[in-house]
Design an enzyme around this catalytic site. Structure first.
Site, PDB file in Angstrom:
ATOM      1  N   ASN A  40       7.506   1.167  -5.363  1.00 13.81           N
ATOM      2  CA  ASN A  40       8.519   0.740  -6.042  1.00 13.81           C
ATOM      3  C   ASN A  40       9.738   1.456  -6.166  1.00 13.81           C
ATOM      4  OD1 ASN A  40       5.828  -0.160  -8.468  1.00 13.81           O
ATOM      5  ND2 ASN A  40       7.220  -1.611  -7.465  1.00 13.81           N
ATOM      6  N   ASN A  67       1.006  -3.573  -3.615  1.00 15.50           N
ATOM      7  CA  ASN A  67       1.091  -4.839  -3.329  1.00 15.50           C
ATOM      8  C   ASN A  67       2.686  -5.014  -2.999  1.00 15.50           C
ATOM      9  OD1 ASN A  67       1.203  -4.122  -6.262  1.00 15.50           O
ATOM     10  ND2 ASN A  67       2.310  -6.015  -6.310  1.00 15.50           N
ATOM     11  N   HIS A  68       3.600  -4.296  -3.188  1.00 16.42           N
ATOM     12  CA  HIS A  68       5.070  -4.420  -2.818  1.00 16.42           C
ATOM     13  C   HIS A  68       5.416  -3.699  -1.675  1.00 16.42           C
ATOM     14  CE1 HIS A  68       6.311  -6.459  -6.633  1.00 16.42           C
ATOM     15  NE2 HIS A  68       5.822  -5.572  -7.117  1.00 16.42           N
ATOM     16  N   HIS A 149      -5.034   0.807  -6.244  1.00 18.15           N
ATOM     17  CA  HIS A 149      -4.105  -0.179  -6.638  1.00 18.15           C
ATOM     18  C   HIS A 149      -4.560  -1.443  -7.138  1.00 18.15           C
ATOM     19  CE1 HIS A 149       0.432  -0.311  -6.940  1.00 18.15           C
ATOM     20  NE2 HIS A 149       0.189  -1.629  -6.735  1.00 18.15           N
ATOM     21  N   HIS A 174      -0.432   0.950 -10.409  1.00 21.14           N
ATOM     22  CA  HIS A 174      -0.210  -0.288 -10.404  1.00 21.14           C
ATOM     23  C   HIS A 174       0.298  -0.906 -11.854  1.00 21.14           C
ATOM     24  CE1 HIS A 174       0.563  -4.876  -9.488  1.00 21.14           C
ATOM     25  NE2 HIS A 174      -0.190  -5.091 -10.320  1.00 21.14           N
TER      26      HIS A 174
END
Length: 258
Positions: A40, A67-68, A149, A174
């Site tokens: 992030n 996930n990003h 994560h 996460h």
């Protein structure tokens, strides 16, 4: 060896927190190696080469993702060339990058593995089975550190218990909320459900609260914005015995200006 794992760095506020607090933490705890979750770090979504280099300059040694990972397309330009940046091992095999890396630190062979959960996260292979496929290649490492994560606390705990004694530590990321459960399991693996958030204090998960509240009220799409103002760094410190490599202690770390 003293290893600091910095919880998810969110946007400019998170980078400012690293700049303000990290050097003092390294000195205070005599840190040998700094890992951070950087998924992030650029505007709250993904990471860029420029942002990664900025954080390396502040003292981060190694990045894990989540996930990003692919949210900022700049990552495709450098992920295969950066030896200190990994993405989840159980992403589809045709994805760029790698899911683990072995480094030499203070004459120790240290392997870092990145995994992503399956609960509320679709399209990923089993983190447990992918790790077990990898394990024969890395089991002779002096230290094995896993960033798990995931959304579900139970999934993180179950994985950590399944590999207790096989790895040095399983550190959850996460959720951006630091948990108060740092512990060492019976077979010697250190564990924490989530290392926490590095970013704006006045925020929801690092983002401006009003946007989150607006979405809750209206149930309509909202463009999230990274929080501003006072910042904090949340992390966990892992201390291992220099002779046996056994975990001596894992502890939560928090620092802010308030």
């Amino acid at each position: 060896m003293n290893i600091l794992f910095v919880g998810d760095i969110v946007g400019r506020a998170g980078r400012r927190a690293v700049r303000v607090f990290l050097n003092d933490l390294i000195k205070e705890y005599k840190v040998d190696f700094v890992i951070a979750n950087g998924e992030n770090a650029a505007g709250g979504f993904g990471i860029t080469k420029k942002v990664a280099e900025e954080l390396y300059d502040y003292g981060i040694n190694f990045f894990t993702m989540g996930n990003h990972t692919w949210d900022n397309k700049d990552i495709f330009k450098f992920i295969d060339q950066d030896p200190n940046l990994i993405r989840p091992l159980n992403f589809p095999e045709n994805n760029p990058g790698r899911g683990w890396q072995t480094l030499e630190i203070n004459s120790k062979k240290v392997t870092v593995v990145n995994l992503i959960g399956q609960v509320y996260m679709q399209g990923n292979d089993s983190p447990y089975h992918k790790f077990m496929e990898l394990y024969p290649k890395i089991k002779d490492s002096d230290l094995i550190l896993v960033d798990f994560h995931a959304e579900a606390t139970g999934e993180k705990m179950a994985f950590a218990r399944a590999v207790d004694g096989m790895v040095t530590a399983v550190i959850g990321t996460h959720t951006h909320v630091q948990t108060n459960d740092a512990q060492v399991f019976p077979e010697g693996t250190a564990y924490i459900t989530d290392a926490g958030l590095t970013g704006a204090v006045d925020s929801i998960l690092g983002m401006k609260p009003d946007k989150m509240v607006e979405k809750m009220k209206n149930s309509l799409p909202v463009r999230y914005e990274v929080g501003t103002g006072e910042v904090k760094i949340e992390a966990c410190l892992l201390i291992t015995d220099p002779e046996t490599n056994a975990v001596k202690q894992i502890m939560e770390i928090k620092k802010n200006n308030l």
